[in-house]
Design a protein around this motif. Structure first.
Motif, PDB file in Angstrom:
ATOM      1  N   ILE A 190       0.834  -1.199   0.000  1.00 59.06           N
ATOM      2  CA  ILE A 190       0.000   0.000   0.000  1.00 59.06           C
ATOM      3  C   ILE A 190       0.872   1.253   0.000  1.00 59.06           C
ATOM      4  O   ILE A 190       0.578   2.232  -0.692  1.00 59.06           O
ATOM      5  N   GLN A 191       1.965   1.229   0.766  1.00 56.21           N
ATOM      6  CA  GLN A 191       2.869   2.374   0.813  1.00 56.21           C
ATOM      7  C   GLN A 191       3.496   2.627  -0.554  1.00 56.21           C
ATOM      8  O   GLN A 191       3.578   3.780  -1.009  1.00 56.21           O
TER       9      GLN A 191
ATOM     10  N   GLY B  37       3.859   5.996  -5.294  1.00 56.04           N
ATOM     11  CA  GLY B  37       3.980   6.009  -6.746  1.00 56.04           C
ATOM     12  C   GLY B  37       2.849   6.708  -7.465  1.00 56.04           C
ATOM     13  O   GLY B  37       2.999   7.149  -8.604  1.00 56.04           O
ATOM     14  N   SER B  38       1.698   6.843  -6.816  1.00 59.38           N
ATOM     15  CA  SER B  38       0.530   7.455  -7.454  1.00 59.38           C
ATOM     16  C   SER B  38       0.316   8.906  -7.037  1.00 59.38           C
ATOM     17  O   SER B  38      -0.707   9.502  -7.375  1.00 59.38           O
TER      18      SER B  38
ATOM     19  N   ARG C  24      -5.898  -1.438  -9.272  1.00 58.66           N
ATOM     20  CA  ARG C  24      -5.342  -1.301 -10.623  1.00 58.66           C
ATOM     21  C   ARG C  24      -3.828  -1.433 -10.590  1.00 58.66           C
ATOM     22  O   ARG C  24      -3.220  -2.086 -11.445  1.00 58.66           O
ATOM     23  N   TRP C  25      -3.227  -0.805  -9.600  1.00 64.23           N
ATOM     24  CA  TRP C  25      -1.779  -0.881  -9.447  1.00 64.23           C
ATOM     25  C   TRP C  25      -1.338  -2.313  -9.159  1.00 64.23           C
ATOM     26  O   TRP C  25      -0.369  -2.819  -9.751  1.00 64.23           O
TER      27      TRP C  25
ATOM     28  N   ARG D 155       1.587  19.496 -13.727  1.00 63.83           N
ATOM     29  CA  ARG D 155       0.137  19.522 -13.569  1.00 63.83           C
ATOM     30  C   ARG D 155      -0.348  18.421 -12.646  1.00 63.83           C
ATOM     31  O   ARG D 155       0.375  17.478 -12.334  1.00 63.83           O
ATOM     32  N   LYS D 156      -1.587  18.547 -12.216  1.00 68.00           N
ATOM     33  CA  LYS D 156      -2.234  17.499 -11.444  1.00 68.00           C
ATOM     34  C   LYS D 156      -2.242  16.213 -12.262  1.00 68.00           C
ATOM     35  O   LYS D 156      -2.594  16.219 -13.430  1.00 68.00           O
ATOM     36  N   GLY D 157      -1.834  15.108 -11.647  1.00 64.32           N
ATOM     37  CA  GLY D 157      -1.763  13.851 -12.368  1.00 64.32           C
ATOM     38  C   GLY D 157      -0.367  13.551 -12.884  1.00 64.32           C
ATOM     39  O   GLY D 157      -0.126  12.494 -13.458  1.00 64.32           O
ATOM     40  N   GLY D 158       0.578  14.482 -12.678  1.00 61.85           N
ATOM     41  CA  GLY D 158       1.959  14.231 -13.049  1.00 61.85           C
ATOM     42  C   GLY D 158       2.362  14.736 -14.415  1.00 61.85           C
ATOM     43  O   GLY D 158       3.540  14.674 -14.774  1.00 61.85           O
TER      44      GLY D 158
END
Length: 329
Positions: A25-26, A31-32, A98-99, A198-201
């Protein structure tokens, strides 16, 4: 979990699965999440939501069914959590699945995403009193209050004035502007160019054709003896001691604290930094007459989100009738 269940990389035994799962989870939460001054808070919130679900369900991730997620959803709704909060929590769980499904090890055990079928429909975006647009008069009173302190010699006010001008002129999100580094800014005679994450990378660049904004930034950097920051990867905005010396990178919390003091001086109640973005959206929409152009200017993925920023339907500008009229009769 019993001898009949296959071994798992993240949960070999039921009474051991949560500690082992925490590492996965970490990794997902880190990563997200995009870099920014709220990075640690966002990672913590994401991790807390997903760990809370598995702690309550007491099941191996591969055993979770849509009904388990629906029960979690109903429990949150019963507690009185707002629809947006419920949707966000389940979306985080869905993101984790999803990850995990894409991971070469975890994906051997987790084949489906149970949160997809149990997630409610995305709530309609809304505006609250804390995020609604400022009027033109309020915007100018606020900037005047900051400018008067800047003209009196305050380095902090010079910084805040340049920042607020850019927030109003660009409509950028809080972290997109406050996280800028020296190399992200290109000063020009007629304005400047900002390169931001931006938001979302995703990465973006925005031209600001306003000489006053560029001058305000230069005044701040000169006053803080940091004109060479543009040649480095150091933070563009920093905190300052009473002597004006630069220190740690500026946090949005510190800026908002100052903003409330400026707003109080300008006679504005319930100020919020995000109101600069709403104000940009209002003015841009009024002048362009196009919700689509406003959506693009705000870097929104969905036009429905943009509609939450624009309270009234903008009147589309007449760009064609004179040309069409010339061909009639």
């Amino acid at each position: 979990m019993g001898n009949d269940n296959p071994p798992s990389a993240i949960a070999p035994k039921r009474n051991e699965f949560l500690p082992a799962l925490s590492g996965a989870i970490q990794l997902w939460a880190e990563g997200s999440t995009s870099a920014g001054d709220r990075y640690n808070d966002l990672v913590r919130d994401k991790r807390s939501a997903v760990e809370n679900f598995f702690r309550l369900s007491d099941k191996h991730p591969a055993e979770i069914k849509p009904r388990d997620v629906r029960e979690w959803r109903e429990a949150m709704e019963f507690k009185g959590l707002k629809p947006n909060t419920v949707y966000a929590q389940i979306s985080r769980l869905s993101s984790f699945y999803r990850w995990a499904m894409k991971d070469p090890v975890l994906g051997q055990h987790i084949k489906t995403n149970p949160a997809l079928l149990a997630r409610p429909r995305r709530p309609a975006p809304y505006q609250t009193g804390s995020t609604k647009s400022l009027t033109d008069e309020e915007m100018n009173r606020l900037l005047t209050a900051v400018r008067s302190r800047a003209d009196a010699g305050s380095v902090v006010a010079k910084r805040d004035y340049a920042l607020l001008l850019l927030y109003f002129l660009t409509g950028l999100r809080r972290t997109e502007l406050i996280s800028l580094r020296g190399t992200d800014v290109e000063l020009r005679e007629a304005g400047l160019i900002l390169k931001y994450r931006r938001k979302g990378g995703k990465y973006g660049a925005r031209e600001v054709l306003d000489a006053a904004a560029a001058q305000a930034l230069v005044e701040y950097l000169r006053a803080s003896d940091r004109m060479n920051v543009s040649e480095s990867d150091r933070p563009l905005w920093t905190r300052h001691d009473r002597a004006g010396r630069a220190g740690a990178p500026l946090s949005s919390h510190s800026l908002v604290k100052n903003l409330k003091a400026y707003a109080d001086e300008a006679g504005i109640k319930h100020i919020h930094l995000h109101q600069t973005r709403h104000t940009f959206a209002r003015i841009f929409s009024e002048d362009s007459g196009s919700i689509t152009e406003t959506q693009e200017a705000l870097d929104h993925e969905h036009v429905g989100t943009t509609r939450a920023y624009v309270q009234t339907i903008a009147v589309k500008k007449d760009k064609f009738s004179s040309s069409i009229r010339s061909r009639i009769g």
